[in-house]
Write a protein that holds these residues in place. Structure first.
Motif, PDB file in Angstrom:
ATOM      1  N   PRO A 108       0.825  -1.208   0.000  1.00 40.66           N
ATOM      2  CA  PRO A 108       0.000   0.000   0.000  1.00 40.66           C
ATOM      3  C   PRO A 108       0.862   1.261   0.000  1.00 40.66           C
ATOM      4  O   PRO A 108       1.849   1.358   0.732  1.00 40.66           O
ATOM      5  CB  PRO A 108      -0.812  -0.132   1.287  1.00 40.66           C
ATOM      6  N   ALA A 109       0.463   2.219  -0.838  1.00 38.72           N
ATOM      7  CA  ALA A 109       1.237   3.455  -0.952  1.00 38.72           C
ATOM      8  C   ALA A 109       1.062   4.326   0.280  1.00 38.72           C
ATOM      9  O   ALA A 109      -0.030   4.428   0.850  1.00 38.72           O
ATOM     10  CB  ALA A 109       0.803   4.226  -2.193  1.00 38.72           C
ATOM     11  N   ASP A 110       2.149   4.960   0.687  1.00 37.20           N
ATOM     12  CA  ASP A 110       2.119   5.911   1.796  1.00 37.20           C
ATOM     13  C   ASP A 110       2.037   7.318   1.205  1.00 37.20           C
ATOM     14  O   ASP A 110       3.046   7.956   0.892  1.00 37.20           O
ATOM     15  CB  ASP A 110       3.394   5.763   2.630  1.00 37.20           C
ATOM     16  N   TRP A 111       0.813   7.828   1.064  1.00 35.54           N
ATOM     17  CA  TRP A 111       0.625   9.134   0.431  1.00 35.54           C
ATOM     18  C   TRP A 111       0.948  10.286   1.372  1.00 35.54           C
ATOM     19  O   TRP A 111       0.999  11.447   0.951  1.00 35.54           O
ATOM     20  CB  TRP A 111      -0.792   9.241  -0.108  1.00 35.54           C
ATOM     21  N   GLY A 112       1.203   9.989   2.626  1.00 32.04           N
ATOM     22  CA  GLY A 112       1.622  11.033   3.540  1.00 32.04           C
ATOM     23  C   GLY A 112       2.992  11.589   3.199  1.00 32.04           C
ATOM     24  O   GLY A 112       3.339  12.686   3.634  1.00 32.04           O
ATOM     25  N   ARG A 113       3.758  10.870   2.402  1.00 34.65           N
ATOM     26  CA  ARG A 113       5.094  11.327   2.047  1.00 34.65           C
ATOM     27  C   ARG A 113       5.084  12.296   0.864  1.00 34.65           C
ATOM     28  O   ARG A 113       6.097  12.931   0.570  1.00 34.65           O
ATOM     29  CB  ARG A 113       5.996  10.140   1.719  1.00 34.65           C
ATOM     30  N   VAL A 142      -1.072  13.684  -9.852  1.00 31.67           N
ATOM     31  CA  VAL A 142      -1.955  13.005  -8.909  1.00 31.67           C
ATOM     32  C   VAL A 142      -2.912  14.031  -8.310  1.00 31.67           C
ATOM     33  O   VAL A 142      -2.535  15.189  -8.095  1.00 31.67           O
ATOM     34  CB  VAL A 142      -1.157  12.301  -7.791  1.00 31.67           C
ATOM     35  N   HIS A 143      -4.140  13.602  -8.064  1.00 31.80           N
ATOM     36  CA  HIS A 143      -5.160  14.493  -7.514  1.00 31.80           C
ATOM     37  C   HIS A 143      -5.580  13.971  -6.140  1.00 31.80           C
ATOM     38  O   HIS A 143      -6.132  12.873  -6.022  1.00 31.80           O
ATOM     39  CB  HIS A 143      -6.367  14.583  -8.440  1.00 31.80           C
ATOM     40  N   ARG A 144      -5.337  14.765  -5.118  1.00 33.36           N
ATOM     41  CA  ARG A 144      -5.582  14.341  -3.745  1.00 33.36           C
ATOM     42  C   ARG A 144      -7.082  14.240  -3.442  1.00 33.36           C
ATOM     43  O   ARG A 144      -7.864  15.113  -3.814  1.00 33.36           O
ATOM     44  CB  ARG A 144      -4.950  15.340  -2.776  1.00 33.36           C
ATOM     45  N   LEU A 145      -7.462  13.164  -2.773  1.00 30.85           N
ATOM     46  CA  LEU A 145      -8.825  13.001  -2.275  1.00 30.85           C
ATOM     47  C   LEU A 145      -8.832  13.117  -0.761  1.00 30.85           C
ATOM     48  O   LEU A 145      -7.777  13.200  -0.126  1.00 30.85           O
ATOM     49  CB  LEU A 145      -9.402  11.656  -2.717  1.00 30.85           C
ATOM     50  N   THR A 146     -10.006  13.092  -0.191  1.00 31.57           N
ATOM     51  CA  THR A 146     -10.129  13.195   1.264  1.00 31.57           C
ATOM     52  C   THR A 146      -9.599  11.915   1.911  1.00 31.57           C
ATOM     53  O   THR A 146     -10.095  10.818   1.609  1.00 31.57           O
ATOM     54  CB  THR A 146     -11.597  13.408   1.666  1.00 31.57           C
ATOM     55  N   ARG A 150      -7.349   6.962  -1.354  1.00 31.16           N
ATOM     56  CA  ARG A 150      -6.167   7.178  -2.172  1.00 31.16           C
ATOM     57  C   ARG A 150      -6.472   8.178  -3.281  1.00 31.16           C
ATOM     58  O   ARG A 150      -7.627   8.326  -3.675  1.00 31.16           O
ATOM     59  CB  ARG A 150      -5.692   5.846  -2.757  1.00 31.16           C
ATOM     60  N   PRO A 151      -5.471   8.869  -3.819  1.00 31.69           N
ATOM     61  CA  PRO A 151      -5.726   9.885  -4.848  1.00 31.69           C
ATOM     62  C   PRO A 151      -6.117   9.275  -6.183  1.00 31.69           C
ATOM     63  O   PRO A 151      -6.022   8.064  -6.405  1.00 31.69           O
ATOM     64  CB  PRO A 151      -4.382  10.610  -4.956  1.00 31.69           C
ATOM     65  N   HIS A 152      -6.598  10.129  -7.067  1.00 33.62           N
ATOM     66  CA  HIS A 152      -6.772   9.757  -8.470  1.00 33.62           C
ATOM     67  C   HIS A 152      -5.440   9.947  -9.198  1.00 33.62           C
ATOM     68  O   HIS A 152      -4.634  10.818  -8.841  1.00 33.62           O
ATOM     69  CB  HIS A 152      -7.807  10.663  -9.148  1.00 33.62           C
ATOM     70  N   TYR A 182      -4.146   3.932  -6.207  1.00 37.09           N
ATOM     71  CA  TYR A 182      -5.073   4.969  -6.645  1.00 37.09           C
ATOM     72  C   TYR A 182      -6.530   4.572  -6.485  1.00 37.09           C
ATOM     73  O   TYR A 182      -6.882   3.386  -6.408  1.00 37.09           O
ATOM     74  CB  TYR A 182      -4.835   5.313  -8.120  1.00 37.09           C
ATOM     75  N   THR A 183      -7.388   5.590  -6.501  1.00 35.26           N
ATOM     76  CA  THR A 183      -8.833   5.423  -6.601  1.00 35.26           C
ATOM     77  C   THR A 183      -9.213   5.599  -8.065  1.00 35.26           C
ATOM     78  O   THR A 183      -8.859   6.620  -8.675  1.00 35.26           O
ATOM     79  CB  THR A 183      -9.575   6.475  -5.750  1.00 35.26           C
ATOM     80  N   PRO A 184      -9.924   4.645  -8.666  1.00 36.47           N
ATOM     81  CA  PRO A 184     -10.276   4.775 -10.089  1.00 36.47           C
ATOM     82  C   PRO A 184     -11.224   5.938 -10.338  1.00 36.47           C
ATOM     83  O   PRO A 184     -12.032   6.314  -9.481  1.00 36.47           O
ATOM     84  CB  PRO A 184     -10.965   3.442 -10.408  1.00 36.47           C
ATOM     85  N   GLY A 185     -11.138   6.507 -11.529  1.00 35.65           N
ATOM     86  CA  GLY A 185     -12.109   7.492 -11.968  1.00 35.65           C
ATOM     87  C   GLY A 185     -13.396   6.809 -12.384  1.00 35.65           C
ATOM     88  O   GLY A 185     -13.500   5.579 -12.382  1.00 35.65           O
ATOM     89  N   SER A 186     -14.383   7.614 -12.774  1.00 34.23           N
ATOM     90  CA  SER A 186     -15.702   7.040 -13.033  1.00 34.23           C
ATOM     91  C   SER A 186     -16.354   7.497 -14.326  1.00 34.23           C
ATOM     92  O   SER A 186     -17.423   6.993 -14.665  1.00 34.23           O
ATOM     93  CB  SER A 186     -16.648   7.375 -11.868  1.00 34.23           C
ATOM     94  N   ALA A 187     -15.747   8.428 -15.075  1.00 36.14           N
ATOM     95  CA  ALA A 187     -16.466   8.977 -16.230  1.00 36.14           C
ATOM     96  C   ALA A 187     -15.491   9.448 -17.298  1.00 36.14           C
ATOM     97  O   ALA A 187     -14.362   9.873 -16.997  1.00 36.14           O
ATOM     98  CB  ALA A 187     -17.354  10.146 -15.787  1.00 36.14           C
ATOM     99  N   PRO A 188     -15.922   9.413 -18.570  1.00 35.31           N
ATOM    100  CA  PRO A 188     -15.127  10.022 -19.632  1.00 35.31           C
ATOM    101  C   PRO A 188     -15.159  11.538 -19.482  1.00 35.31           C
ATOM    102  O   PRO A 188     -16.050  12.092 -18.828  1.00 35.31           O
ATOM    103  CB  PRO A 188     -15.835   9.580 -20.912  1.00 35.31           C
ATOM    104  N   VAL A 189     -14.205  12.207 -20.076  1.00 34.94           N
ATOM    105  CA  VAL A 189     -14.153  13.667 -20.017  1.00 34.94           C
ATOM    106  C   VAL A 189     -13.867  14.198 -21.415  1.00 34.94           C
ATOM    107  O   VAL A 189     -12.959  13.717 -22.103  1.00 34.94           O
ATOM    108  CB  VAL A 189     -13.062  14.148 -19.035  1.00 34.94           C
ATOM    109  N   THR A 190     -14.647  15.186 -21.837  1.00 36.11           N
ATOM    110  CA  THR A 190     -14.418  15.863 -23.105  1.00 36.11           C
ATOM    111  C   THR A 190     -14.349  17.365 -22.877  1.00 36.11           C
ATOM    112  O   THR A 190     -14.892  17.888 -21.907  1.00 36.11           O
ATOM    113  CB  THR A 190     -15.529  15.559 -24.137  1.00 36.11           C
TER     114      THR A 190
END
Length: 331
Positions: A108-113, A142-146, A150-152, A182-190
């Protein structure tokens, strides 16, 4: 009101003739606010650059930010309206560097670093420069989540006004990414630049044709695919090969942006709707830029034909009751 109905009729007539959707046909009739025709091409720059594996290395993150800003200025000098950068352009965390159990074991990644403050600061500086240069800039980070989520793993789309217009999060992750990082995304983006509609893909999503097929149905003209591999002497960059096939199968442009480390096997470049490379960066492990024009004036016959073929129209030509058609063992 009559004029509006007449306009809609013209759009629907083109859609019926070509097999395009109403939205795709509409783009052939769009005008600018001044009533002038939309531009027939868009200049796109695609980059490869050295990525850094540790988002906790403050000096390395700042170096990546400076490298990106240098490429932005270079792209603008080349006349580009959009600069496309690879996965992890600002930070590309290594699974071993981030592992909480140490580099000898993937865990598991340590995102605190991660240095989230510096990452955010560099992103703000990049956005400010995009506004100064009037340059759309698409880059991976990387995009931080709460916490404790884990981030996106993301692509930020920064507008020519210097703000984040949208963000794409990788949806189809590798086993290691989804299990530990990571946390997976959920939607396409245009998003749209000067009438050109773009979609975003990331990481290993070139291995999933359904991602690109979805963007075809969303009427994109070009998919921006950012990755950091693989590309070794043994596999010769399969994502780049797959990107060519996906461009040809869907009849749209694909911009392929990879890393400088990967360039000897799969340099960055732009692929035409026919599956051919329009331009590529040098096949050397160096930061580089390649620029080309997306020609919107050229007719794209393959795309409407495929849509007609998929629509069920061809069933009228089938022979379901012909015994010679049903007999699959005879001559």
């Amino acid at each position: 009101m009559t004029a509006n109905r007449s306009f809609k009729h013209r759009v629907r007539a083109r859609a019926a003739k070509t097999g395009e959707s109403y939205t795709a046909a509409l783009r052939h009739f769009r005008t600018t606010p001044r009533g002038e025709s939309m531009p027939k091409n868009l200049r796109l720059s695609v980059a490869q650059l050295q990525i850094q594996p540790d988002p906790g290395d403050t000096a390395a993150v700042r170096e990546c930010g400076e490298q990106i800003r240098h490429l932005m200025r270079e792209a603008r000098a080349a006349g580009a309206r959009l600069l496309h950068l690879p996965e992890g352009a600002l930070a590309c965390p290594s699974k071993r560097v981030m592992s909480a159990t140490g580099p000898d074991e993937v865990g598991p990644a340590d995102w605190g670093r991660a240095d989230w403050v510096t990452l955010a600061g560099e992103l703000r500086s990049i956005a400010a420069l995009a506004g100064e240069l009037r340059l759309f800039t698409v880059l991976g980070s990387v995009h931080r989540l709460t916490p404790p989520r884990r981030p996106h793993l993301s692509l930020y789309v920064i507008s020519d006004e210097g703000r984040i217009a949208t963000r794409y999060d990788e949806r189809l992750l590798s086993n290691t990414k989804v299990s530990h990082m990571y946390t997976p995304g959920s939607a396409p983006v245009t998003f749209t630049v000067d009438g050109v509609r773009f979609g975003c893909a990331l990481g290993m999503e070139a291995a999933f044709p359904e991602v690109f097929g979805e963007y075809e149905r969303l009427d994109v003209d070009c998919v921006l695919f950012s990755t950091h591999g693989p590309g070794t002497p043994l596999n010769n960059g399969p994502f780049a090969l797959q990107a060519r096939g996906l461009a040809a199968a869907n009849s749209f442009w694909v911009s392929y942006s990879g890393t400088a480390q990967d360039a000897p096997n799969a340099p960055s470049g732009v692929i035409s709707p026919d599956g051919d490379w329009l331009t590529r960066c040098p096949a050397d492990p160096v930061t580089a830029l390649a620029t080309t024009d997306l020609d919107l004036g050229a007719e794209n016959h393959g795309r409407p034909w495929r849509r007609v073929a998929r629509s069920g129209l061809y069933t009228q030509y089938q022979a379901p009751n012909d015994p010679r058609s049903l007999d699959r063992a005879g001559f």
